[in-house]
Scaffold this active site. Sequence first.
Site, short mmCIF file in Angstrom:
data_model
loop_
_atom_site.label_atom_id
_atom_site.label_comp_id
_atom_site.label_asym_id
_atom_site.label_seq_id
_atom_site.Cartn_x
_atom_site.Cartn_y
_atom_site.Cartn_z
CE1 TYR A 53 47.33 51.95 49.39
CE2 TYR A 53 47.85 54.13 50.23
CZ TYR A 53 47.02 53.03 50.20
OH TYR A 53 45.91 53.00 50.98
CB SER A 100 44.02 48.92 49.11
OG SER A 100 42.98 49.49 49.86
CG ASP A 146 38.47 43.37 50.73
OD1 ASP A 146 38.30 44.07 51.75
OD2 ASP A 146 39.27 43.67 49.83
CG HIS A 150 41.67 45.22 52.23
ND1 HIS A 150 41.13 45.49 50.99
CD2 HIS A 150 42.54 46.24 52.49
CE1 HIS A 150 41.63 46.62 50.53
NE2 HIS A 150 42.49 47.09 51.41
#
Length: 731
Positions: A493, A574, A661, A700
């Site tokens: 991430y 993301s 999203d 999302h």
Amino acid sequence: MSRSDALVQSPTDLSRSVEEASLRIVYPEARKDGRFEEMIHGYKIKDVYRWLEDPDSVDTQQFVNAQNNISQSFLERSAERENINSKLTKLWNFPKYGCPMRHGNYYYFFKNTGLQNQSVLMQQKTLESPESIFLDTNSISSDGTTAISHIKFSEDGAFMAYGLSESGSDWNKIRIRNTKEGIDLPEILEKVKFSNVSWTKDSKGFFYGRYTDQDGIFDGSETKLAENQKLYYHLLGESPHQDILIAEFPEHPSWRFKTDISDCGKYLILSISHTVRDNMLYYAELGSEEKNAFQLELKPIVDKFEADFDYITNEGSNLYFHTNKDAPNYRVIVIDVNNPAEEHWTTPIPEHKKDVLEWAKCVDGNKLVVCYNCDVKHILQARDLSTGKLIRQFGLDIGSINGISGKKSNSEIFYGFSSFLSPGIIFYYDFAKPSEKPTVLREISLNLEGFSRDNYSVEQVFYKSTDDTDIPMFIVQRKRDIAEPRPCLLYGYGGFNYSLMPSFGILSLMFMDTFDGVLAFPNLRGGGEYGMEWHNGGRMLSKQNVFNDFQAAAEFLTKNNYTTKDRLAIQGASNGGLLVGACINQRPDLFGAAVAQVGVMDMLRFHKFTIGHAWCSDYGNPDEKVHFANLIKFSPLHNVHIPLNPNQEYPSTLILTADHDDRVSPLHSYKFVAALQEAVRYSEYQLNPILLRVYTKAGHGAGKPTKMRISEATDIITFFKKTLNVDCINL
């Protein structure tokens, strides 16, 4: 653990099958629109796929349909897909519980019997009494795409305000339920987004934020910015049209609000933010119960965007906050609203120089439950509210706290713990009985034949990044007598001060069990694992450090014989989708397969859509030359290359997004895939497939129904099976 299947195919057969699959794919030719060519900060930018930013156009819909036809054909043309789906469904089918919460005369907790699309909110008189259904959104939509986004009970527990999200959108509708009768009041509050609910202590109403100026479509499929949030007070039983406007800032359309009511009920605390970090603080004294009492005067506590401040509790006019102001690892401070100048602040819990204070919660009158992050492992403690003195240490294994409930007015607390190999344990502790130890209220068990945590190892290693920084990484795998390269899933991430803690994931366990695989979780800079310095080391002009850290993790895993390039898959969602997109551009030679979910791919225009402008605090503002020059260096869309030799071949790549999203608009994935497929279309060196899968009635990620989660996990595991060098499959 039993193993039903052995050899699937040799590496030679694998590469041949991938090549044949790729050669059968004829990518749709996305038209290039030359109208969008402009000079920005001295750079000539050709945005030939800008037409894909319109989700409602016929051309965009045809593009999405064509991409789905290709990806679904590839993913569903697999002998093992049905077995993968069956195993995932079985693996998912175990009871799941959330932490109980005490409100009024009842306990409440979320429960999922196993395969319910949405978890059900249960009600219970005591912890031993029978449970009953209090709110079940599975009855609202047959496909499970309506989800509870948040709940907030009134002070007396007589009412619960709750948000409903449809198709995964960030837009909410707020409803109010009578807890005794279990029925909803008639009013429905709409145009709500990025808002919490704060009840006044009289339980007659609450504060919330909504976007009353929003017109046109607002169901999550739109791309336009949500602007001019306004703060309102809603009185129970009245029409939302009669709600009282408390605050608005039309000169600052991007400002968003979070509210708290002080534990004494006297103060409204208003937190104002415009990005994902740093907030200002205002307060107002609440008057009587009459409507006209809500002509509130907001007074500043902190009037600069320079740090994070989260309200904890109060003692009279003294407000307690969790903050990183002059404390990169966070501390607890006290501000007297009657004398709020910084020189008068006090610090009952100072910053720890090594461990990061993640949060603090007031319980049992005069105690703070605090959670520290120590080398990516949670530590839970209780401390005295006024002095910060340690009262109790709660023993934890290597893992993370994934839930906490408790009140200042109650001595009971509940906390949830999970790890890579444990889906969850819920503990109960009563501060009124200090001699007793925390007890296990529930331990969640997997439905996987022969599974035992004792058969697996969890190790934390530290490896060197490009600039010689030590990066921590957890590696999870089956214990084995002889180390040998195995299929490996590398997940990352690295952004927004978010800490990637040890936690349980069904897809991860499926990968490990099915392919006898290895899981790797590096804690990249940009996250919050080591406080603000770690976060700052991977944001804005230092964002490239995140990609370097991830690529160094891949090199460490191959160099140390955990895996090989043709067995190494990377995944991120993301901001992690951006990570994957940037890394397959920069170092395609490192990876065998890549999955990027709901990623930010156009780094020059991200701030123009939905809530993207808030990310400038992490990425930098493209409207500013210095940040534009940095962003264009790694923007996935703008760094796509034509493979000119075998080392430049893109790994097999699956891009996943969803049509509702409104956090990271699917246009990012559309444009990136269009550019990728055009670049590889005629390259003799590109044999690996580049696929786009677009899910419908999904957003999302939050609130996604179980059936859809299983389907997405099936796509991912099937993709890995078809594109990685896997030598065994346990189905």
